[in-house]
Design a protein around this motif. Sequence first.
Motif, short mmCIF file in Angstrom:
data_model
loop_
_atom_site.label_atom_id
_atom_site.label_comp_id
_atom_site.label_asym_id
_atom_site.label_seq_id
_atom_site.Cartn_x
_atom_site.Cartn_y
_atom_site.Cartn_z
N LYS A 922 0.82 -1.22 0.00
CA LYS A 922 0.00 0.00 0.00
C LYS A 922 0.85 1.27 0.00
CE LYS A 922 -0.63 -0.21 5.01
NZ LYS A 922 -1.60 -0.36 6.11
N ASN A 923 2.13 1.12 0.37
CA ASN A 923 3.04 2.27 0.33
C ASN A 923 3.87 2.31 -0.96
OD1 ASN A 923 2.33 3.16 3.00
ND2 ASN A 923 3.57 1.47 3.81
N HIS A 924 3.44 1.46 -1.92
CA HIS A 924 4.11 1.37 -3.23
C HIS A 924 5.55 0.90 -3.10
CE1 HIS A 924 0.68 3.14 -5.27
NE2 HIS A 924 0.62 4.04 -4.29
N LYS A 925 5.80 0.03 -2.13
CA LYS A 925 7.13 -0.57 -1.96
C LYS A 925 7.03 -2.06 -2.29
CE LYS A 925 8.93 2.79 1.32
NZ LYS A 925 9.51 3.01 2.66
N GLU A 926 8.16 -2.61 -2.78
CA GLU A 926 8.15 -4.00 -3.25
C GLU A 926 8.06 -5.00 -2.11
OE1 GLU A 926 10.55 -4.45 -7.35
OE2 GLU A 926 11.81 -4.02 -5.62
N MET A 927 7.25 -6.05 -2.36
CA MET A 927 7.17 -7.21 -1.47
C MET A 927 7.01 -8.44 -2.36
SD MET A 927 3.28 -6.87 0.00
CE MET A 927 3.33 -8.48 0.78
N ALA A 928 6.99 -9.63 -1.78
CA ALA A 928 6.92 -10.84 -2.62
C ALA A 928 6.12 -11.94 -1.94
CB ALA A 928 8.33 -11.33 -2.93
N PHE A 929 5.60 -12.84 -2.78
CA PHE A 929 4.96 -14.08 -2.34
C PHE A 929 5.72 -15.22 -3.00
CE2 PHE A 929 1.65 -10.83 -2.39
CZ PHE A 929 1.17 -10.91 -1.10
N ILE A 930 6.07 -16.24 -2.21
CA ILE A 930 6.81 -17.36 -2.80
C ILE A 930 6.16 -18.68 -2.38
CG2 ILE A 930 9.00 -16.07 -2.82
CD1 ILE A 930 9.89 -17.81 -0.43
N ASP A 931 6.36 -19.71 -3.21
CA ASP A 931 6.04 -21.08 -2.83
C ASP A 931 7.35 -21.74 -2.45
OD1 ASP A 931 3.37 -20.83 -3.27
OD2 ASP A 931 3.40 -21.70 -5.28
N PHE A 932 7.39 -22.33 -1.27
CA PHE A 932 8.62 -22.94 -0.76
C PHE A 932 8.30 -24.39 -0.44
CE2 PHE A 932 12.07 -23.36 2.50
CZ PHE A 932 13.12 -22.95 1.70
N GLU A 933 9.15 -25.32 -0.90
CA GLU A 933 8.83 -26.73 -0.68
C GLU A 933 10.06 -27.52 -0.26
OE1 GLU A 933 7.31 -28.21 -4.40
OE2 GLU A 933 9.29 -28.92 -5.02
N ASP A 934 9.80 -28.58 0.49
CA ASP A 934 10.85 -29.56 0.75
C ASP A 934 10.36 -30.90 0.23
OD1 ASP A 934 9.06 -30.50 2.62
OD2 ASP A 934 10.19 -29.87 4.37
N GLU A 935 10.99 -31.99 0.67
CA GLU A 935 10.61 -33.30 0.12
C GLU A 935 9.28 -33.80 0.66
OE1 GLU A 935 13.62 -34.25 3.45
OE2 GLU A 935 12.94 -32.57 2.26
N THR A 936 8.67 -33.05 1.60
CA THR A 936 7.41 -33.51 2.18
C THR A 936 6.20 -32.71 1.70
OG1 THR A 936 7.60 -32.08 4.13
CG2 THR A 936 8.58 -34.28 4.26
N GLU A 937 6.33 -31.38 1.61
CA GLU A 937 5.16 -30.58 1.26
C GLU A 937 5.57 -29.19 0.78
OE1 GLU A 937 0.91 -29.95 3.19
OE2 GLU A 937 1.95 -31.62 4.16
N LYS A 938 4.55 -28.41 0.41
CA LYS A 938 4.78 -27.04 -0.08
C LYS A 938 4.04 -26.08 0.85
CE LYS A 938 4.44 -26.42 -4.54
NZ LYS A 938 3.84 -26.32 -5.89
#
Length: 987
Positions: A922-938
């Motif tokens: 909302k302040n026009h600054k960068e952020m991110a969403f990621i999918d992170f996984e190991d050998e069991t789940e995401k």
Amino acid sequence: MVNLINVRTEYNFLDSLIKIKNYIKLGVENKLDVLFYSDVNFLYGADTFTDECIKNNIKPVIGASFKIFNSEIILYAKSKTGYEFISIVSSKMALKKEVQFVDVINNLILKDLIIVFCPSVKAELEKFNSLKLENCEVFFGVNKQNYEILKNKENVIFANPIKYFNKNDKFSFEILKSIENNYSKLNVEDDFHYFTDEEVKKYIDLKKHNNAIKTIISKTNFNLLENKEKHFLKINDKNSLDILKKVCKTLIEKYCDINKLNLNKYLERLDYEITIIDQMNFVDYFLIVQDFIKYAKEQKILVGPGRGSAAGSLVSFCLGITWLDPIKYNLMFERFLNTKRYTMPDIDIDFQDDRREEIINYLSKKYKDKFATISTFQTIGIKNAIRDCGKVLKISETEITAIIKSIKTATVTDLELAFNESERFKAYENDSRYTTLFQVIKNIIGLPRQAGTHAAGVVFSDIELSKIIPTKLSSQNIQQTQFPMTNLENLGLIKTDILGLRNLTVLKNIINLYTEQYNKKINLRSINLNDKKTFDLLCSAKTLGIFQFESEGMRKTLLEIKPRNLEEISSVSALYRPGPQENIPLYVKNKLSKKFKNIDKRLDHILNPTYGIIVFQEQIMQIFSELANFSLNEADIIRRAISKKSFALLDKYKKEFFQNLQKNNFELFKAQKLWDFIYSFANYGFNKAHAMSYALISYWFAYFKANYPQEFYCGQLNSLIRNIDKSEQFVNEIKNQNMQIVSPSIKTPTKLFVIKRNKIQSPLSIVKGVSEDKINQIVSVYEKDKNAFQSFESVITILQSENILDEETFSALVYSGTFDEFGYSRKFLMKNMEDILYLASLGNLKENTLLEDHEKDDTIAKMNYEREYIGFFISENPLIHLRNKEEQLNKIKISKIKDCETNNIEYNVLGTLKRSAFKLDKNHKEMAFIDFEDETEKISLTIFTSVYTEIKDQLVENGVYLLSFKKQVYKDQKSGVVTKIIKRLKD
């Protein structure tokens, strides 16, 4: 404003800008008490047009335009007979494109029509005058091209085609035509706007035109939707009622005898249901549904156990339409069918989705012109409008993509909503470079582009359908209604949903695998519904692949409720919806404590199965019926009135409700409390008949997963070939349960996952870089000569002789592990690929011609190639290798984190970054969403601005990281917030 005919609506696909709602608006604003519908050949929108006209107190005149000779003829219906003629002609034109309209006229008697003939040349006027047109009013349509030909005629009317309202819409119309013509720029010479009085005067005496309009208005008195007939198909000429009674009685006697049940109780319910079914003319309908379900079973097509309120019918149960005994499970027939219902119910059926079309084909062949599928319309959405118009206007692909990306995905046709949701999108509208683009898309968004087929709906009729509604051919050459489903019931037709359910296809695959493995059949009806292993699995919420229960929210609800019977499974699915979710804590609390008290003891048998709260609509009906003396028919009406907030109806019934309760010795404060209790739950109540039927499907899946896991996983994976993300979830779970899944093998090549030597073997079809044709060839060659596939040299030679192997295919097979069983390293085979393929092509590849393999595959490289060519790891996950290599990295796994109910705890996790998406906060600054996984789940993780600024340069897709995050739950989904990256592993 002068009233004009020959208005073409949006349903002349890509040939009109006139939306019906805007046409009606034009009529209202200009005080036109009559509007004319006359699309070309088809009547797709005639029912919608009629409906909207009536709502706005406008008289609809329904017609259609056709070609006769090389001229146009417009037919308007004076009565139902005239409409039937137009419908039949439209259907013939649609079903048999080669039929000429003049042939239709010569073979059918024209009755009760207004005919407007618009000749293109004088010779055609003479041809038309030679036709015998009885019982019809005939006018000659004047347009910009033929007004000289008709200048001496008296019975004339202005009939220039109208395809948009204003002259300044012409450019948008040209763009629309360009889209239709594969984006070629067109200049449309003719003008198709809505002519003013002054413009009409140039071509015709306005008085003559207005007199003709008045005549048509006075002669046409037909309302398409004012229909009092019911068109129920008859299955045969015999006494259907006797057949239904005999079949049901025989089956219920057998059922009660086997299960030691009170036959009189069942016969009483059966007689009652059949009486109502007969009164409402539904006898043949039940027999028709029974017939095509019987056909499906004979063809070994899996049919669902029931869907919707029809599962509350004992007749449905007797006929094999549904699977659950409605008396045993307290399901109510009146929820499905009762004499006070103002809408016709229908029986919806699920079939395995890969064989649904066989049922449609069966019905089409059996009932011919009395059966049809239903049309739908694919409209032009905002994104497609921008893409299409942008191409015509020569806007660069880069610019079009940027504009489209600024739109929120949920927005489809509401342009104002799209502007409100995205400031960036709104900014494009204000950019002078795109002024023309936005002017045009406003005119074309929401226009139907083409007709499609409803995913499930079909209709049956007692007479030829084209006499009731116009029809056409679907892309599968099945008769199809031109009207969508909206008004079919108003026209006396009953709709049935024949649905394809993917989960039934998966279930059938699992059953087939069971049969292959154990060499015996399994009957779903004989499965123990009290299997402990099944309920243990459901209570543990290990429900990946379980119908209805895969989402995190559902799994959380399962963990809380811990269902131990079929009714509790149905309660879970009924409660986990917006609204009813609020009642889950109370349900759980009451179940655990068992100390809840109902308002009155007389409610105990109704509410105790759901621990004191109303979960199902049938419970509401029971309360009104048993405690307040309403019939079940009335109870269903009251239930509907509460859920629809029909206050006038509620006031009437509320008074009666209180009076009846007092007669039954209910104290006034209890009666008020009970009414409030019902009122608060009625909105949330779910159809128990449907919930129970679908709970049964869920139970079957859980039963196979708990008792036959290999067959379960194999069947699931076969339904997900090429769906990499979902397949990977199943592969990970298989490994976590210490079951074995192995790479594809050229020694025993398959197109599907199979169980061999107590392992799940992967098929060639999951290997990227090997075409479907080549896979079919390999399997075909193997079936002919299996021995040739037992040594590396012979298999390579035979595949080369069939021209199957090339370097790309060979590489894909090697890297995916397909040749591993022969003992050669993947590195060795790739290093010697050219020699191997060359010698094999000569037929000289023998064991002694190959060099000794001194190569050794690098573990990580081998796994990464596997990910590249299959999409997921089969042999081993590199993360396991890294954990073993560096003990300090052996941190907690994602599956354990998700199982933990505590939130806001910080975890250090080793895993792979699979997907990243960046946005501005909302302040026009960068952020991110990621999918992170190991050998069991995401798990989905958020990286807020404060952390993202520090670590953004380190983020690379498929990079391996040790990072920290705090677990949280957002919208019932377990996720987390990244706090830091501890280490990025270069491996």
